[in-house]
Enzyme design. Structure first.
Site, PDB file in Angstrom:
ATOM      1  N   HIS A 124      -3.164  -4.643   0.327  1.00 22.29           N
ATOM      2  CA  HIS A 124      -2.473  -4.890   1.598  1.00 22.29           C
ATOM      3  C   HIS A 124      -2.059  -6.355   1.689  1.00 22.29           C
ATOM      4  O   HIS A 124      -2.869  -7.216   2.032  1.00 22.29           O
ATOM      5  CB  HIS A 124      -3.373  -4.518   2.773  1.00 22.29           C
ATOM      6  CG  HIS A 124      -3.374  -3.063   3.097  1.00 22.29           C
ATOM      7  ND1 HIS A 124      -2.378  -2.456   3.825  1.00 22.29           N
ATOM      8  CD2 HIS A 124      -4.250  -2.087   2.771  1.00 22.29           C
ATOM      9  CE1 HIS A 124      -2.637  -1.167   3.950  1.00 22.29           C
ATOM     10  NE2 HIS A 124      -3.770  -0.906   3.314  1.00 22.29           N
ATOM     11  N   CYS A 137       0.830  -1.201   0.000  1.00 26.43           N
ATOM     12  CA  CYS A 137       0.000   0.000   0.000  1.00 26.43           C
ATOM     13  C   CYS A 137       0.873   1.263   0.000  1.00 26.43           C
ATOM     14  O   CYS A 137       1.474   1.595  -1.013  1.00 26.43           O
ATOM     15  CB  CYS A 137      -0.984  -0.025   1.159  1.00 26.43           C
ATOM     16  SG  CYS A 137      -2.320   1.189   0.997  1.00 26.43           S
ATOM     17  N   GLU A 153      -0.362  -7.658   3.918  1.00 23.68           N
ATOM     18  CA  GLU A 153      -0.245  -8.089   5.314  1.00 23.68           C
ATOM     19  C   GLU A 153      -1.592  -8.285   6.007  1.00 23.68           C
ATOM     20  O   GLU A 153      -1.631  -8.674   7.177  1.00 23.68           O
ATOM     21  CB  GLU A 153       0.599  -7.079   6.119  1.00 23.68           C
ATOM     22  CG  GLU A 153      -0.126  -5.845   6.608  1.00 23.68           C
ATOM     23  CD  GLU A 153      -0.357  -4.767   5.560  1.00 23.68           C
ATOM     24  OE1 GLU A 153      -0.747  -3.650   5.933  1.00 23.68           O
ATOM     25  OE2 GLU A 153      -0.145  -5.059   4.367  1.00 23.68           O
TER      26      GLU A 153
END
Length: 283
Positions: free
Chosen positions: A193, A103, A195
């Site tokens: 994202h 991001c 993660e």
């Protein structure tokens, strides 16, 4: 948490953060630990929003660099720490250090290397959305295990509108640069994202809902976005696969192209491989 090729012997990773809210600073760190399947002592952090200095010397004792999100900070704007962050990115590229930006990190890498990032809240993405691989993505050593279309968790107001020289686009949707890599170094960016699984995306949305007021104007919209969250299996494995591909297995000097499977060789599916090697993260 079971031992894995990343924990025995342990690799060490630097996480560059830009989080001013302590709760989200801690949450983001936990997300990278979970998705990378790392132990806490393996992940070292530099948080520029809290005054940490992103000195290039911080790269001396780590095996990889990860760059997270930023909450209220824009990669298109310039802050006192912007040039030091860009210098750190350029140093990582010069060292051919495995680097992945998620991001804001994706945008920071692009801008640091000569690309263009714009603040464009009218085209913000939030929640779980579809992404499609480009031809280069299907041949990439990291993304080649992904299906042609996959779901990913998103949350951004900025976007990359021009890739830096030497970068190759790997995935897109109605925005052209959802993922890219450098041709001559193991350096990647993902606009989505990498993660966040569905549970962590839910936490992030509820904390930052005021920041996304345009995209979340009322309770009905908030609930619809939350209800649309789903497992994103391929992306949930991406950080671990990145560290396995470019840190645990190859010699550090290998470029992404050198890791492509031989012509005609089959590539194991992400699901089959992850079923065999995925230890459960600690709570």
């Amino acid at each position: 948490m079971l031992d894995s090729p990343l924990t025995s012997p342990p690799i060490h990773v630097l996480l560059l953060q830009c989080r001013s809210a302590p709760r989200m600073e801690a949450q983001e760190r936990q997300c990278f630990l979970e998705r990378g399947r790392l132990r806490p002592g393996q992940l070292h952090t530099v948080n520029v929003a809290r005054g940490d200095t992103p000195a290039p010397s911080r790269l001396d004792e780590v095996d990889a660099l990860l760059i997270g999100g930023a909450g209220k900070y824009s990669a298109a704007q310039t802050y006192p720490w912007t040039e030091p962050v860009h210098t750190l990115v350029r140093e990582a590229v010069e060292r051919r250090l495995p680097t992945l930006g998620s991001c804001w990190g994706h945008q920071v890498i692009a801008r640091a290397l000569g690309g263009e990032v714009v603040h464009d809240p009218e085209r913000s993405e939030l929640g779980c959305g579809w992404v499609e691989l480009l031809d280069a993505g299907t041949q990439d050593p990291l993304f080649c295990r992904f299906p042609q279309r996959f779901r990913a968790n998103m949350g951004h107001h900025d976007r990359v509108v021009a890739l830096p020289p030497g970068a190759t686009a790997l995935a897109h949707n109605d925005q052209p640069h959802q993922a890219f890599r450098l041709a001559d170094a193991p350096v990647y960016g993902t606009q989505f994202h990498s993660e966040l699984d569905a549970r962590r995306e839910r936490e992030r949305i509820l904390v930052y809902r005021e920041y996304y007021r345009t995209a979340l104007p009322d309770e009905e919209t908030v609930q619809r976005v939350l209800d649309n969250l789903a497992d994103t299996t391929e992306v949930d494995n991406l950080l671990y696969d990145f560290l396995m591909t470019f840190v645990a297995r190859p010699a550090p000097a290998l470029s992404p192209a050198a890791l492509l499977p031989p012509s005609g060789a089959s590539v194991p599916s992400s699901t089959a491989e992850s079923d065999q090697r995925r230890p459960e993260p600690s709570a």
